[in-house]
Design an enzyme around this catalytic site. Structure first.
Site: not given
Ligand code: DGL
Length: 277
Positions: A17-18, A49-50, A80, A82, A193-195
C-alpha cells in the site's frame, strides 16, 4: 517473472500500500490464511498516492512489485484502491504469470444492500477520477438505478498515517465528508480507500449523530482475501504446511513508525526494515 528462483507453495505473499492502509487488508489475510507467510510493503516515504499523477503511481507500483518478487513473493496483493486503479494493468502486463489481486471500492456489494438507492463512496481523488471507477459506476448505475455519490477525502489518509484516528481534526474532516452524503439520503457508505477502515468507528459516531436510520458500511478487505485464496488455489500455490506463517515488513518511511502502526492497529510485532527502493 524477473525472479530467477522457482516459486513454491511456501514462498510469501507480497502485500503493499502507499502506507499503513493495507494493514486493513492484511488483518483479514492473517485471520483467513494463517499459514501463509507475508511480506508487507508500506510506501510511506511516497504517501499519500491520492493526489499524485498516475505515472508516478505506476512507477512506484512497478518498483515495489519488482522488490517483492526479489524477496521471492509468489503472489501480490495491491492493497490500495488508488494503486489498483492506476497501475494493476501495468503489473499484470509485466508479470503475466503472477497471481495479482487488487482492491476496488465495493460498489457492487453496496448496490446489493442499499434500500434508499443512494450510496456514498469515500475514496481518494485519484481513485474517483480513474476510468476503472467511472466505468464500473456507470455500468452499475444503469443496471441497478443506484445513485453513487463520490466523495474525495483529501487529507484523510494522512490523518491515518499520523495515527490520528479520533482527534478533533480527523472528526472535523470526516464530518465535512460524511454529513452531506447522509443528508442526500445515502444509507450505505463504501470505504474506497484501505486507510479508511481504521476510522470506521469515528464514521459510525458521525452517522449516529446525523442520520435518521441505519447505515451500512462496506469494506472490501474480506472479499479481497477470498479472491486471494481462490487465486492461490487456481495456481496450486497455497501453503501446505500447518505452522503459523511468518511476517516481514518493509517501508520507504521510518521503520519505527511502521512498527508502532503494526502494534497499535493489529497487535503484531514483525521485523521491519527500511526498503532500498
Ligand atoms: N490506501 C490507499 C487507497 O486504498 C490510498 C491512500 C493514499 O495514499 O492516498 O486508496
Amino acid at each position: 517473472m524477473s525472479n530467477a528462483t522457482p516459486i513454491g507453495n511456501e514462498n510469501p505473499i507480497g502485500v503493499f500500500d502507499s502506507g499503513i492502509g493495507g494493514l486493513s487488508v492484511l488483518r483479514h489475510i492473517c485471520q483467513t490464511l494463517p499459514h501463509e507467510s507475508l511480506l508487507y510493503f508500506a510506501d510511506s516515504g511516497f504517501a499519500p498516492y491520492g493526489g499524485k499523477p498516475e505515472e508516478v503511481i505506476v512507477a512506484r507500483t512497478l518498483a515495489i512489485a519488482e522488490f517483492l518478487l526479489k524477496q521471492h513473493a509468489k503472489a501480490l496483493v495491491v492493497a490500495c484502491n488508488t494503486a489498483t486503479a492506476a497501475s494493476i494493468a501495468a503489473v499484470r502486463a509485466r508479470y503475466p504469470e503472477l497471481p495479482v489481486v487488487g482492491v476496488e471500492p465495493g460498489l457492487k456489494p453496496a448496490a446489493a444492500v442499499t434500500k434508499s438507492k443512494v450510496v456514498g463512496v469515500l475514496a481518494t481523488e485519484r481513485t474517483l477520477a480513474s476510468n476503472k471507477f467511472n466505468s464500473l459506476r456507470q455500468q452499475l448505475s444503469a443496471a441497478t438505478q443506484v445513485t453513487f455519490l463520490p466523495q474525495a477525502c483529501v487529507g484523510l489518509a494522512d490523518q491515518v498515517e499520523k495515527g490520528e484516528l479520533q482527534t478533533p481534526a480527523t472528526i472535523a474532516l470526516l464530518q465535512r465528508y460524511v454529513t452531506p452524503l447522509l443528508q442526500e439520503g445515502a444509507d450505505t457508505l463504501v470505504l474506497g480507500c484501505t486507510h479508511y477502515p481504521f476510522v470506521q468507528s469515528t464514521i459510525e459516531q458521525i452517522i449516529e449523530q446525523t442520520s435518521g436510520g441505519p447505515v451500512t458500511i462496506i469494506d472490501t478487505g474480506e472479499a479481497v482475501t477470498r479472491q486471494l485464496a481462490r487465486l492461490l488455489q487456481q495456481h496450486a500455490l497455497q501453503c501446505e504446511g500447518n505452522q503459523a506463517g511468518t511476517l516481514r515488513a518493509f517501508t520507504t518511511g521510518e521503520a519505527p513508525a511502521l512498527s508502532s502502526a503494526f502494534v497499535t492497529l493489529l497487535n503484531l510485532h514483525p521485523e521491519v526494515q527500511k526498503a532500498p527502493v
